[in-house]
Design a protein around this motif. Sequence first.
Motif, mmCIF file in Angstrom:
data_model
loop_
_atom_site.group_PDB
_atom_site.id
_atom_site.type_symbol
_atom_site.label_atom_id
_atom_site.label_comp_id
_atom_site.label_asym_id
_atom_site.label_seq_id
_atom_site.Cartn_x
_atom_site.Cartn_y
_atom_site.Cartn_z
ATOM 1 N N ALA A 127 0.732 -1.212 -0.518
ATOM 2 C CA ALA A 127 -0.319 -0.032 0.338
ATOM 3 C C ALA A 127 1.023 1.247 -0.309
ATOM 4 C CB ALA A 127 -0.738 -0.088 1.106
ATOM 5 N N ALA A 128 2.199 1.696 0.814
ATOM 6 C CA ALA A 128 2.838 2.167 0.791
ATOM 7 C C ALA A 128 3.714 2.870 -0.833
ATOM 8 C CB ALA A 128 3.504 2.452 1.926
ATOM 9 N N ALA A 129 4.290 1.435 -1.476
ATOM 10 C CA ALA A 129 4.947 1.792 -2.205
ATOM 11 C C ALA A 129 3.868 2.544 -3.309
ATOM 12 C CB ALA A 129 5.060 0.977 -2.450
ATOM 13 N N LEU A 130 2.034 1.984 -3.619
ATOM 14 C CA LEU A 130 1.662 2.143 -4.581
ATOM 15 C C LEU A 130 1.156 3.461 -4.036
ATOM 16 C CD1 LEU A 130 0.095 0.886 -6.789
ATOM 17 C CD2 LEU A 130 -1.539 0.580 -5.691
ATOM 18 N N SER A 131 1.172 4.316 -2.961
ATOM 19 C CA SER A 131 0.576 5.484 -2.739
ATOM 20 C C SER A 131 1.815 6.177 -3.173
ATOM 21 C CB SER A 131 0.031 5.222 -1.476
ATOM 22 O OG SER A 131 -0.941 4.759 -0.687
ATOM 23 N N ALA A 132 2.997 5.829 -2.787
ATOM 24 C CA ALA A 132 3.747 6.944 -3.175
ATOM 25 C C ALA A 132 4.558 6.832 -4.652
ATOM 26 C CB ALA A 132 5.098 6.167 -2.780
ATOM 27 N N VAL B 170 -2.749 7.685 -11.401
ATOM 28 C CA VAL B 170 -4.163 6.535 -11.536
ATOM 29 C C VAL B 170 -3.707 6.211 -9.867
ATOM 30 C CG1 VAL B 170 -4.056 5.790 -13.362
ATOM 31 C CG2 VAL B 170 -2.183 4.689 -12.177
ATOM 32 N N PRO B 171 -5.081 7.259 -8.827
ATOM 33 C CA PRO B 171 -5.312 7.039 -7.202
ATOM 34 C C PRO B 171 -6.024 6.097 -7.416
ATOM 35 C CG PRO B 171 -6.055 9.207 -8.514
ATOM 36 C CD PRO B 171 -5.282 9.360 -9.319
ATOM 37 N N PHE B 172 -7.115 5.262 -8.613
ATOM 38 C CA PHE B 172 -8.000 4.816 -8.426
ATOM 39 C C PHE B 172 -7.449 3.337 -8.045
ATOM 40 C CE2 PHE B 172 -7.073 5.184 -13.094
ATOM 41 C CZ PHE B 172 -6.976 3.971 -13.036
ATOM 42 N N MET B 173 -6.467 3.077 -8.610
ATOM 43 C CA MET B 173 -4.769 1.745 -8.643
ATOM 44 C C MET B 173 -4.795 1.821 -6.797
ATOM 45 S SD MET B 173 -1.895 2.032 -10.706
ATOM 46 C CE MET B 173 -0.940 0.753 -10.673
ATOM 47 N N LEU B 174 -5.099 1.999 -5.954
ATOM 48 C CA LEU B 174 -5.261 2.844 -4.817
ATOM 49 C C LEU B 174 -6.658 1.515 -4.037
ATOM 50 C CD1 LEU B 174 -3.324 5.313 -3.147
ATOM 51 C CD2 LEU B 174 -2.773 3.501 -3.628
#
Length: 686
Positions: free
Chosen positions: A199-204, A214-218
């Motif tokens: 989650a942290a890596a994808l947010s960064a 593409v924030p919807f990927m979170l």
Amino acid sequence: MQANVAHQEQRRQDRILLVLAVALLASQAFSDFLTRNALGIATLWPTNALLAGGLLVLNPRRRVVLIVIAAVSHLAIDLMVGDSLGHAILYTLVDVGEALLVWWVVRRFFGPPRVRTMRQLALLTTLTAPVILAMATLAATVLALTYGLPFVTVLTDWFVCGVLGMAIVLPAVLVLLDSEHRRAFHRPLLEQLGLALLAAALSALVFHRKGLPVPFMLFPIALLTAFRLGPRGAAQTSLIVACVAIPLTVHGLWNSQIQTDWSQAHQNRLVQVFVGVLFVTSLAAGLALAQQERLRRLLMRREQLTRAARARALAANEAKTEFLATMSHEIRTPLNSMLGFSQLLVERRDLAPDVRRQLTLIDSAGTALLTVVNDILDFSRVEAGQVELLFQPTSAAAVLHDAVGIIRPEAENKGLALEVDVVDPVGGLHDLDGLRLRQVLLNLLNNAVKFTEAGRIRACLTIEPGELEDRLKFEIVDTGVGIAVERQGRLFQRFSQVDSSASRPYGGAGLGLAISKALVELMGGKIGFDSAPGHGSAFWLELQAPQVEPYDVGEPQPVAAPGAARILLVDDHPMNREIGAALLSLVGCQVETADNGEQAVAKAARGGFDIILMDIHMPQMDGLAATRAIRALDGEAGEVPIIAMSADALPQQVERCYAAGMVDHVAKPVQREVLYAKVSRWLARR
């Protein structure tokens, strides 16, 4: 153990206090140093939510410690960022007061501080929003009047940052500290760390200046975490996203992606709204899974309770069966001697009339006691579903006349007139269990004679022809005492009597009508009555039965002459051996006796016996073991019919006899007619 639990709770409270204190200091410093707008108001403010969450879960002493830490750090950080002492005191009082007011409102109107449904989440937001609005109004008013700041702008900025922080952080804190959620979704530490890092890596990657817009990927990772870790996973993921995305946004790293001229404050609020939507979406999934998990555990708990209750019921039933078997055996054993010797004495020709009358009374009393025992056994068979009906071509009128003939001597001894009235336009046979039907009619006739002191008893049968089945209605009408209305409701209940007082004039176990009702219903019929006190009673039963033709049973087989029968009687009780030998000798049988199973096997091995009568409970070797040993003998010695003659009369006890190799069963106390019939039957087969 209680001291250990209390110590663990104290340690847990200390850990919560430490984590919340560190989070308070970090959030205050970050918000005041990095997110203040031109009016000096922070655009991100989770501090009040952290303080309110701590107040809800900590005990009073640690609650005071957390308030002191929050107030001192708030005042110090405000002074460090350049606020005047008045500003710092105002901000501190309003924020701490807001947290205290939220704590009081939630405890007063929300109930236990936990979020386990979406309804609770919505209620928590609904309760906290007015508090934040009130405190924002207070702060805006003071700042407008004292420092000339614009009231509406201050009110809007203060309320928006406060309500966003409270709507996300407070429920997240309550979810993370809820032990129920932690127990329900216990996963390995490695898996939890892996999901957090992902989650942290994808947010960064999403919120970095050169990352993917593409924030919807979170959302997929948040939902995955919710599925694996439940509501706590949703809260953890949302806070991780917030801790990564908000600093990147504050440093302007996301500005190139959103391509807008929004101010930094608006960008901060946009990120908060995004985190809030992510949190609510994933939390909804987590709460649904948590509810499903709670229902699963509840179902498992109820299944465990059901299994335990079933085990207790089976144990109670086994205890009841064992008690019934023991009492039946202990009652039947002395009854066998009483009835056996009384029957032998009655056969003597040298008795005076008064002695014969007294023996007849003994026999009648013993027979009455035997009837009670048999009723209890019959009812146990009915309850256990072990009654099997034997339908065969039967004359309903003949069954009624047979039952009336059995009861007639007793009725005549009381001076009662006994009438039979049959309306049978069919005149044929019906498919009925004649033995069970006669048992029901005898119960009704016995009651009629018992409760009628003068007058008459009418036994009626009316047969109405039908297309497929005829309707058979039996009625037993008496002129007896009748039944009071308030007592009629329990008439067909087991162990229930119309008069259960200590002074009641009529005896009985109260099972006859309960057995009759069960048998009639088993035959597909119905039973009932009409009665009035002082005017007698009319009991009736109705059956539906088709007409049938008589079966061709063939020529009767000849019965061997009794004098040719050589019988081995096995019983450890001397009186039982004497009675059995005497009864069999009366009809010309040659009887040899054995005291126990070992003697029986030894004598049976020599051969020459036509029938073996075997008791069950004996020392050294019981009757079941002796039967199995005899069946293992070679030649004709192992094929001799073995008939159980025992006080064990319950269905399961009789089944054990058959399973051991016995061919029939005679229950004690032995009735001469039954004993002779069984012996003749198996002699004929030999």
